[in-house]
Design a protein around this motif. Structure first.
Motif, PDB file in Angstrom:
ATOM      1  N   PRO A  17     -24.098 -60.333   2.889  1.00  0.00           N
ATOM      2  CA  PRO A  17     -23.472 -60.693   4.171  1.00  0.00           C
ATOM      3  C   PRO A  17     -24.219 -61.847   4.828  1.00  0.00           C
ATOM      4  CG  PRO A  17     -24.031 -58.340   4.078  1.00  0.00           C
ATOM      5  CD  PRO A  17     -24.687 -58.994   2.914  1.00  0.00           C
ATOM      6  N   GLY A  18     -23.535 -62.534   5.718  1.00  0.00           N
ATOM      7  CA  GLY A  18     -24.203 -63.616   6.423  1.00  0.00           C
ATOM      8  C   GLY A  18     -23.244 -64.451   7.243  1.00  0.00           C
ATOM      9  N   VAL A  19     -23.766 -65.596   7.706  1.00  0.00           N
ATOM     10  CA  VAL A  19     -23.012 -66.528   8.537  1.00  0.00           C
ATOM     11  C   VAL A  19     -23.071 -67.904   7.880  1.00  0.00           C
ATOM     12  CG1 VAL A  19     -22.973 -67.701  10.759  1.00  0.00           C
ATOM     13  CG2 VAL A  19     -23.400 -65.249  10.670  1.00  0.00           C
ATOM     14  N   TYR A  20     -21.944 -68.619   7.891  1.00  0.00           N
ATOM     15  CA  TYR A  20     -21.921 -69.967   7.336  1.00  0.00           C
ATOM     16  C   TYR A  20     -21.466 -70.936   8.421  1.00  0.00           C
ATOM     17  CZ  TYR A  20     -16.954 -68.791   6.906  1.00  0.00           C
ATOM     18  OH  TYR A  20     -15.683 -68.398   7.176  1.00  0.00           O
ATOM     19  N   GLY A  32     -18.536 -69.186  10.788  1.00  0.00           N
ATOM     20  CA  GLY A  32     -17.807 -68.012  10.315  1.00  0.00           C
ATOM     21  C   GLY A  32     -18.766 -66.972   9.758  1.00  0.00           C
ATOM     22  N   LYS A  33     -18.296 -65.731   9.675  1.00  0.00           N
ATOM     23  CA  LYS A  33     -19.091 -64.650   9.109  1.00  0.00           C
ATOM     24  C   LYS A  33     -18.471 -64.217   7.796  1.00  0.00           C
ATOM     25  CE  LYS A  33     -16.622 -60.988  11.591  1.00  0.00           C
ATOM     26  NZ  LYS A  33     -15.624 -61.891  12.157  1.00  0.00           N
ATOM     27  N   ALA A  34     -19.265 -63.570   6.958  1.00  0.00           N
ATOM     28  CA  ALA A  34     -18.754 -63.165   5.649  1.00  0.00           C
ATOM     29  C   ALA A  34     -19.451 -61.893   5.190  1.00  0.00           C
ATOM     30  CB  ALA A  34     -18.982 -64.280   4.631  1.00  0.00           C
ATOM     31  N   THR A  69     -26.959 -56.881   7.290  1.00  0.00           N
ATOM     32  CA  THR A  69     -25.758 -56.079   7.461  1.00  0.00           C
ATOM     33  C   THR A  69     -24.613 -56.934   7.988  1.00  0.00           C
ATOM     34  OG1 THR A  69     -26.246 -55.485   9.764  1.00  0.00           O
ATOM     35  CG2 THR A  69     -27.191 -54.077   8.036  1.00  0.00           C
ATOM     36  N   GLU A  70     -23.409 -56.385   7.876  1.00  0.00           N
ATOM     37  CA  GLU A  70     -22.243 -57.070   8.429  1.00  0.00           C
ATOM     38  C   GLU A  70     -22.312 -57.135   9.956  1.00  0.00           C
ATOM     39  OE1 GLU A  70     -18.586 -55.398   6.859  1.00  0.00           O
ATOM     40  OE2 GLU A  70     -19.656 -54.800   5.051  1.00  0.00           O
ATOM     41  N   THR A  71     -22.903 -56.111  10.563  1.00  0.00           N
ATOM     42  CA  THR A  71     -23.032 -56.109  12.025  1.00  0.00           C
ATOM     43  C   THR A  71     -23.910 -57.256  12.490  1.00  0.00           C
ATOM     44  OG1 THR A  71     -22.753 -53.711  12.085  1.00  0.00           O
ATOM     45  CG2 THR A  71     -23.751 -54.755  14.020  1.00  0.00           C
TER      46      THR A  71
END
Length: 577
Positions: A17-20, A32-34, A69-71
């Motif tokens: 998970p992470g942010v781009y 965006g998040k993934a 985590t996704e959170t």
């Protein structure tokens, strides 16, 4: 960006998970998040709308940040959108965002909770529980004495404020604490927010036990409640525990092989608690050297001049009979766990190893602007003296944008009031040690000099005379102009690559001033009059206790714990002080 470039970039990303972020230089176009970074970024190679297609065309690069985590990805995305207001994101119109905690970019940094970090500040978060964050902030202020006041209140004070009386601030505004000591306390806060729970939990636990022993039970209960919040802050329910069958000191290693080099991550625990984490770059002479060979070389070189742990956990056997025999003779238990808690620790070390490259793009932008490869390892230099007396030089190291303090070095220089000659001497010392193989550290990718054109020319002349080929730039404090041997740059004040150079420059300055002040204290202290205390023992005492006041407050047992201090010398110290 072309669709092919998007696919190539996606192929380098992990499935975590992470942010781009799609970037156009320093400008953020989209955040965006993934759940799976690789799959999500790859989807942009085939845009499904004209709006997305236009955004991809405008973008010059893609940056990512991995989260656990996704959170965490959701919270980070929300704050980045609030902070950067990207053109292609849907933006909420209210002011709500998740809180962060920041250490401001001042000589005496302020710690505060904020939703909009100051330019240049070091920010941590985002966090969902503001009440928990406020408890942690107050605990840090009680333990470290960091200021929380505004710049207006901080300036022009002639006596400490109420926060000092309440034990929440060390009062740097009126000189009750010097800059070097305050910087050490800021480092405590940094270590905690970087994930080292024990940096804050241990002082709180010690204070709680002292209160209980003094039968101050209300105070002890208050500290117990605060300790519970601190231990739960990083989501572990307490300190990160390494259960290794009772071993006192344990090191866990992870390896990420990258082309002709590798990154080795080390997790270090004492008494069952994770107290330190670091990463080290290893150059492999033969492309294709495997993990066993890299581990064998790293363990032998890293621990040659360092204390060995009681237990060493490795992802693979080092396949070196000589190394294993040496470790066995030194009483080190070598283990390659296959399952259970120890195996999960190996997984954590491996994950840290794969986080090697600088994620915020500052090094990449710096390399592009200077026309060099992205500098992963940067060394900063400065000189400090008092009218030519007690002249010292500092050599600090940043790896992947973070201080590597075990690689810091300092040098006593000849006494003269000539900044250019002093810088020449400092860089000559560094270059000759590197070329003669007397410096165990890796060669840097970039040298940063604290100063202007004159200091740069002196440094450049020194390394050219020695025959050392390393790019060098300088950065002066007044105009923040970056000088290279053939040109100069006046970057925007919020440029990320300028911030990276400023951090290296400022740390070199702090380290030089700290050493200079230590030498000045050393020659003027009353310790000179104590029989049996020479320069070497004085230096050890100052390193252990920080000041004459610290030595005066030390018990006999604490004095005896300093190498070279015997019972008779300790007794003389206590009598004299």
């Amino acid at each position: 960006m072309q669709t092919g470039a998007v696919r190539e970039r996606a192929a380098t990303l992990s499935r975590e998970p992470g942010v781009y972020q799609f970037l156009d230089g320093d400008r953020v176009l989209y955040v965006g998040k993934a759940v799976d970074l690789r799959d999500r970024v790859r989807s942009y190679a085939d845009p499904r709308s004209e709006r997305v297609r236009e955004m991809v065309r405008r973008a010059a690069s893609i940056d990512v940040a991995v989260t656990d985590t996704e959170t965490q990805a959701l919270l980070l995305e929300a704050n980045l959108i609030k902070r950067h207001q990207p053109r292609y994101n849907v933006r909420l119109k209210d002011d709500k965002s998740y809180p962060l905690v920041q250490l401001t970019d001042h000589r005496f940094p302020r710690i505060e909770i904020t939703r909009d970090p100051d330019p240049g500040a070091t920010a941590y978060g985002p966090y969902t529980d503001k009440g928990q964050l406020e408890t942690v902030q107050k605990a840090i202020r009680e333990v470290a004495g960091l200021r929380g006041c505004s710049d207006h209140k901080f300036q022009n004070r002639d006596r400490p404020c109420l926060d000092h009386d309440m034990g929440l601030c060390a009062a740097p505004c009126t000189g009750e604490i010097d800059a070097a000591t305050y910087a050490d306390r800021v480092e405590l806060a940094t270590r905690f927010f970087d994930g080292e729970t024990g940096a804050l939990a241990e002082p709180l636990r010690a204070e709680m036990e002292t209160a209980a022993n003094e039968q101050a039970f209300e105070r002890a209960a208050h500290l117990r409640d605060r300790l519970d919040v601190v231990q739960a802050f990083h989501g572990t329910g307490g300190d990160a525990v390494i259960d290794t069958g009772g071993s006192r000191i344990v090191d866990v290693l992870g390896v990420a092989v990258e082309g002709d080099g590798a990154t080795v991550a080390r997790l270090h625990s004492e008494g069952g608690k994770l107290v330190d984490r670091d990463r080290h770059r290893v150059q492999t002479p033969a492309r294709g050297d495997g993990v066993p060979a890299i581990l064998a070389a790293f363990v032998a070189q890293f621990y040659a001049e360092r204390a060995l742990p009681d237990t060493l956990l490795l992802p693979e056997p080092p396949e070196s009979d000589d190394l294993e025999a040496w470790l066995e003779a030194e009483g080190v238990e070598l283990r390659v766990p296959g399952a259970g808690r120890e195996s999960r620790l190996i997984d954590l070390a491996m994950k840290n190893a794969h986080q090697g490259p600088d994620r915020d793009g500052a090094a990449r932008a710096l390399g592009d602007t200077l026309g060099i490869d992205p500098p992963r390892r940067i060394e900063g230099f400065d000189v400090s003296h008092a009218d030519g007396r007690e002249v010292v030089g500092s050599d600090v190291v940043f790896v992947d944008g973070q201080p590597a303090k075990t690689d810091y070095r300092r040098k006593k220089l000849p006494e003269r009031n000539d900044d250019y000659a002093n810088m020449d001497a400092l860089l000559t010392w560094r270059a000759e040690r590197a070329l003669e193989g007397r410096d165990e550290r890796a060669d840097p990718d970039l040298l940063v000099i604290d100063g202007g054109r004159g200091q740069l020319d002196a440094a450049q002349a020194a390394i050219e005379a020695a025959g050392w080929s390393v790019p060098v730039v300088s950065l002066a404090k007044a105009e923040e102009i970056v000088h290279t041997p053939d040109r100069q740059f006046d970057w925007d004040h919020d440029a990320t690559h300028l911030h990276l150079l400023q951090r290296v420059r400022d740390e070199a300055h702090r380290f030089a001033v700290q050493y200079h002040q230590t030498l000045r204290d050393d020659v003027s202290t009353v310790l000179e009059s104590v029989e049996g205390i020479g320069p070497a023992r004085r230096k050890r005492l100052f390193r252990r206790f920080g000041s004459v006041e610290g030595i005066r407050a030390a018990s006999e047992a604490e004095l005896l714990a300093v190498p070279g201090i015997g019972a008779e010398t300790a007794a003389q110290l206590r009598r004299r002080l």
